[in-house]
Enzyme design. Structure first.
Site, PDB file in Angstrom:
ATOM      1  NE  ARG A  15      -2.862  -1.296   3.252  1.00  0.00           N
ATOM      2  CZ  ARG A  15      -3.353  -0.763   4.369  1.00  0.00           C
ATOM      3  NH1 ARG A  15      -4.213   0.239   4.310  1.00  0.00           N
ATOM      4  NH2 ARG A  15      -2.988  -1.230   5.538  1.00  0.00           N
ATOM      5  CE1 TYR A 103       5.045  -7.791  14.704  1.00  0.00           C
ATOM      6  CE2 TYR A 103       3.212  -6.284  14.367  1.00  0.00           C
ATOM      7  CZ  TYR A 103       3.688  -7.539  14.683  1.00  0.00           C
ATOM      8  OH  TYR A 103       2.803  -8.534  14.969  1.00  0.00           O
ATOM      9  N   GLY A 104       9.224  -3.811  12.136  1.00  0.00           N
ATOM     10  CA  GLY A 104       9.990  -2.794  11.419  1.00  0.00           C
ATOM     11  C   GLY A 104       9.172  -1.598  10.976  1.00  0.00           C
ATOM     12  CG  ASP A 105       5.046  -2.160   9.941  1.00  0.00           C
ATOM     13  OD1 ASP A 105       5.212  -2.584  11.108  1.00  0.00           O
ATOM     14  OD2 ASP A 105       4.104  -2.531   9.218  1.00  0.00           O
ATOM     15  CG  ASN A 227      -0.059  -0.535   7.298  1.00  0.00           C
ATOM     16  OD1 ASN A 227       0.726  -1.467   7.284  1.00  0.00           O
ATOM     17  ND2 ASN A 227      -0.769  -0.226   8.371  1.00  0.00           N
ATOM     18  CG  ASN A 360      36.328  39.122   8.008  1.00  0.00           C
ATOM     19  OD1 ASN A 360      35.374  39.154   8.772  1.00  0.00           O
ATOM     20  ND2 ASN A 360      36.256  39.539   6.751  1.00  0.00           N
ATOM     21  CB  ALA A 363      30.932  39.595   0.643  1.00  0.00           C
TER      22      ALA A 363
END
Ligand code: UD1
Ligand code: CA
Length: 451
Positions: A15, A103-105, A227, A360, A363
């Site tokens: 899913r 559980y992995g999920d 899921n 320093n 820029a």
């Protein structure tokens, strides 16, 4: 006694509608499976076995990246949670102590909850199951309680109408003695509505041997499984709000908490300030009293006390800011040391470099670190002054208290105390501009008249 952690991660996750195995989808910047592995840390597992199936080739390196000692075993066909746990039997042969199945999920189980399960085991139950109460038990397994504790678990698909009324559900986690766990699993079958080997059947199997089982309950939010992408997005929101609350509790100022995004392993010290719209990638440590100004993006970096980052700064892996260092707007730093009190305030790229204390950087300064084939280093000493828009063509070394003139392209080393100029000399022609203007104006007038 040692505890083994068994992480079930073989499911496809259809899913999710993804080429990536479900357990590798990231939550808080790290794969779901890592959250499951980390939840076991409370019991300092002596062994971690990850049962992989779909995408096992990808799951293995992810699991090992988090814990190189993790053992990844294969479940080639997904025949149920009981069958999945069985695949860990060989890896745990001869292991003395408990096994805890996660559980992995299911990423939100708190380490404290797993510690409670271990404590319940120590208190004498042969099997400890994680349960939760819910108003919406839906397709969860139901925990059937008898006079001696947990009697059995019945899957929703196999439950009677009466059993479906039960609101105490199976969160999925199980703790038992390792040898007993595999022994009980040998005895279970797959004669049920799904035709699967259910891990949950070990409870009835244990009871029939006169052993006891008990339930440790946790909040429903801890057992939240992922899921779908929508659930993953919701989980991310939950994860982020937890991390924000945790940071605030630890004494971090977040001026707009909802706009700050953390990673699983972000560490921020007390009295640090994080302004709005800051994103933390993996592996960031911010020390006390540092300030991360708005719209900055940080990953793989370390920011010391009183350092200031941003607004609009990007710190990439290997960026190290010492105490009081400053990295300002539109500055990118990668694999570079910015020493104490050094400043890179505007519009610069500093990569593969080290900048000495109090130097320093003007820029628009760029460390030209890549020649198309290899990366090279730029070393800048202490108290140096790099003029604006200096191109530092690496490898190159600038000495202590040396200077480079604005607009220089520096490709040779500059010794301590020296000034390097590497640009064309200025030529000024008095009155020349006025003459040019007149000429151009006349040319335009002539063209306009002709038209
Ligand atoms: C399971 C429980 C159910 C519980 C619910 C909580 C069983 C039989 N049922 O149901 O009682 O309420 O979890 O979420 O245990 N997996 C494998 N290999 C397999 C099957 C599953 O590795 O052959 C992994 C999945 O990837 C997942 C976990 O085990 O990480 C749970 O499997 P899932 O199919 O989601 O179990 P549920 O049917 O939800
Ligand atoms: Ca599930």
């Amino acid at each position: 006694m040692a505890t083994a952690l068994i992480v079930l991660a073989a499911g496809q996750g259809t899913r999710m509608n993804s080429d990536l195995p479900k357990v590798l989808h990231p939550l808080g910047g790290v794969p779901l499976v890592v959250h499951a592995m980390a939840s076991g840390n409370a019991v300092s597992p002596g062994k971690i076995v990850v049962v992989a199936g779909h995408g096992a080739k990808q799951v293995e390196p992810a699991a090992k990246a988090y814990n190189p000692d993790a053992i990844v075993v294969r479940q080639d066909e997904q025949l149920g949670t009981g069958h999945a746990v069985m695949q860990a039997a060989k890896a745990l042969e001869g292991f003395k102590g408990d096994a805890i199945v996660v559980y992995g999920d299911t990423p939100f189980v708190r380490p404290e909850t797993i510690a409670k399960m271990a404590a319940a085991r120590a208190a004498g139950s042969a099997i400890v199951v994680l349960g939760f109460n819910t108003e919406n038990p839906w397709r969860y397994g139901r925990l059937v309680i008898g006079p001696d504790g947990l009697d059995r678990i019945v899957e929703a698909k196999d439950a009677t109408d009466q059993e479906l009324e039960i609101t105490l559900c199976n969160g999925g986690l199980v703790a038992a003695d390792t040898t007993l766990l595999f022994d009980l699993l040998q005895s279970i079958g797959n004669d049920n509505a799904s035709g699967e080997y259910y891990l949950t059947d070990i409870v009835a199997a244990a009871r029939s041997r006169g052993l006891t089982a008990s339930v440790v309950t946790c909040d429903e939010s801890e057992t939240l499984g992922i899921n779908t992408r929508a659930e993953l997005a919701r989980a991310e929101a939950i994860f982020q709000s937890k991390k924000r609350a945790e940071a605030l509790e630890n004494g971090v100022t977040l001026t707009a908490p909802d706009s700050v995004f953390f990673c699983f392993d972000t560490v921020i010290g007390r009295d640090a300030v994080v302004e709005p719209n800051v994103v933390f990638g993996p592996d960031v440590t911010i020390e006390s009293g540092a300030t991360i100004r708005a719209f900055s993006h940080l990953e793989g970096c370390h920011v010391s006390r009183e350092a200031v980052v941003g607004p609009y700064a990007r710190l990439r892996p290997g960026a190290e800011l010492a105490e009081g260092a400053k990295v300002g707007n539109f500055v990118e730093v990668k694999n570079a040391m910015i020493s104490e009190g050094a400043k890179v305030n505007h519009l610069s790229y500093i990569g593969d470099a080290s900048i000495g204390a109090r130097s320093n950087i003007g820029a628009g300064t760029i460390t030209c670190n890549y020649d198309g084939f290899m990366k090279h280093r730029t070393e800048i000493g202490e108290g140096a002054f790099i003029g604006s828009n200096t191109m530092l063509v690496a490898p190159v070394t600038i000495g202590n208290e040396a200077m480079t003139a604005t607009g220089s392209v520096i490709n040779k080393n500059v010794p301590d105390g020296a000034l390097a100029l590497a640009r064309a000399r200025q030529v000024t022609k008095p009155g020349m501009a006025r003459k040019l203007f007149e000429k151009l104006r006349a040319a335009k007038a002539k063209r306009d008249k002709g038209a």
